[in-house]
Design a protein around this motif. Structure first.
Motif, short mmCIF file in Angstrom:
data_model
loop_
_atom_site.label_atom_id
_atom_site.label_comp_id
_atom_site.label_asym_id
_atom_site.label_seq_id
_atom_site.Cartn_x
_atom_site.Cartn_y
_atom_site.Cartn_z
N LEU A 3 106.60 -15.03 15.73
CA LEU A 3 108.03 -15.10 15.52
C LEU A 3 108.62 -13.96 16.34
O LEU A 3 108.17 -12.81 16.22
CB LEU A 3 108.37 -14.91 14.04
CG LEU A 3 109.83 -14.71 13.69
CD1 LEU A 3 110.62 -15.99 13.96
CD2 LEU A 3 109.97 -14.29 12.25
N VAL A 4 109.58 -14.24 17.20
CA VAL A 4 110.19 -13.21 18.03
C VAL A 4 111.67 -13.13 17.75
O VAL A 4 112.29 -14.10 17.33
CB VAL A 4 109.94 -13.45 19.54
CG1 VAL A 4 108.46 -13.38 19.86
CG2 VAL A 4 110.51 -14.77 19.98
N GLY A 5 112.25 -11.95 17.99
CA GLY A 5 113.67 -11.78 17.75
C GLY A 5 114.18 -10.48 18.31
O GLY A 5 113.46 -9.72 18.97
N LEU A 24 100.24 -11.67 3.14
CA LEU A 24 99.82 -11.91 4.51
C LEU A 24 99.22 -10.68 5.18
O LEU A 24 99.53 -9.55 4.83
CB LEU A 24 101.00 -12.37 5.35
CG LEU A 24 101.65 -13.69 4.97
CD1 LEU A 24 102.87 -13.94 5.82
CD2 LEU A 24 100.66 -14.83 5.08
N ARG A 25 98.39 -10.96 6.16
CA ARG A 25 97.94 -9.94 7.09
C ARG A 25 98.73 -10.21 8.37
O ARG A 25 98.65 -11.32 8.93
CB ARG A 25 96.46 -10.07 7.33
CG ARG A 25 95.93 -8.99 8.23
CD ARG A 25 94.43 -9.00 8.26
NE ARG A 25 93.98 -7.87 9.05
CZ ARG A 25 92.73 -7.60 9.29
NH1 ARG A 25 91.79 -8.37 8.79
NH2 ARG A 25 92.41 -6.56 10.01
N GLU A 43 97.57 -7.97 3.23
CA GLU A 43 97.87 -8.49 1.90
C GLU A 43 99.23 -8.00 1.41
O GLU A 43 99.40 -7.63 0.26
CB GLU A 43 96.76 -8.14 0.92
CG GLU A 43 95.44 -8.79 1.28
CD GLU A 43 94.31 -8.38 0.36
OE1 GLU A 43 94.53 -7.61 -0.59
OE2 GLU A 43 93.20 -8.85 0.60
N GLY A 44 100.19 -7.97 2.30
CA GLY A 44 101.54 -7.56 1.95
C GLY A 44 101.76 -6.07 1.85
O GLY A 44 102.88 -5.61 1.64
N GLU A 45 100.71 -5.28 2.03
CA GLU A 45 100.82 -3.83 1.94
C GLU A 45 100.87 -3.22 3.34
O GLU A 45 100.14 -3.65 4.24
CB GLU A 45 99.63 -3.24 1.19
CG GLU A 45 99.57 -3.64 -0.27
CD GLU A 45 100.71 -3.06 -1.08
OE1 GLU A 45 101.08 -1.89 -0.85
OE2 GLU A 45 101.24 -3.78 -1.94
N LEU A 46 101.70 -2.22 3.50
CA LEU A 46 101.78 -1.50 4.76
C LEU A 46 100.43 -0.82 5.01
O LEU A 46 99.94 -0.06 4.17
CB LEU A 46 102.89 -0.46 4.68
CG LEU A 46 103.26 0.28 5.94
CD1 LEU A 46 103.68 -0.69 7.03
CD2 LEU A 46 104.40 1.23 5.64
N ALA A 74 103.33 -11.42 14.32
CA ALA A 74 102.17 -12.31 14.40
C ALA A 74 101.40 -12.24 13.09
O ALA A 74 101.01 -11.15 12.65
CB ALA A 74 101.27 -11.91 15.56
N VAL A 75 101.20 -13.38 12.47
CA VAL A 75 100.40 -13.46 11.26
C VAL A 75 98.95 -13.67 11.68
O VAL A 75 98.65 -14.51 12.52
CB VAL A 75 100.88 -14.61 10.34
CG1 VAL A 75 99.98 -14.75 9.13
CG2 VAL A 75 102.33 -14.36 9.91
#
Length: 91
Positions: A3-5, A24-25, A43-46, A74-75
């Protein structure tokens, strides 16, 4: 596929908040002028933040000041991604 923006005021914080609510990673690559930063989530953690020679909270603080530029999100498929725990900075 990424996803770009475009980075505007609040973009980075908004993306981070969204990723923290997931399992997500992912890797968020940010560019502002000549600078490039990377924010990794597991897993959603920074998991890790880097920009130029900065890392950890110093890098994150720097990127949160950026008000223009571009990003790519990127996932990563956790089952095929190599483990990279060296240099991990948690916040």
């Amino acid at each position: 596929m990424a996803l770009v923006g475009t980075i505007r005021v609040g973009t980075i914080a908004g993306l981070m908040d969204s990723l923290k609510r997931t399992n997500l990673r992912a890797t968020l690559t940010l560019r502002s002028g000549e600078e490039e930063g990377i924010i990794r989530f597991r897993e959603g953690e920074l998991e890790r933040c880097t920009v130029d020679v900065l890392d950890g909270s110093d890098a994150l603080d720097e990127m949160l000041t950026w008000t223009h530029g571009h990003f790519a999100l990127a996932v990563v498929d956790a089952e095929t991604a190599p483990e990279d725990r060296a240099g991990t900075a948690r916040h």
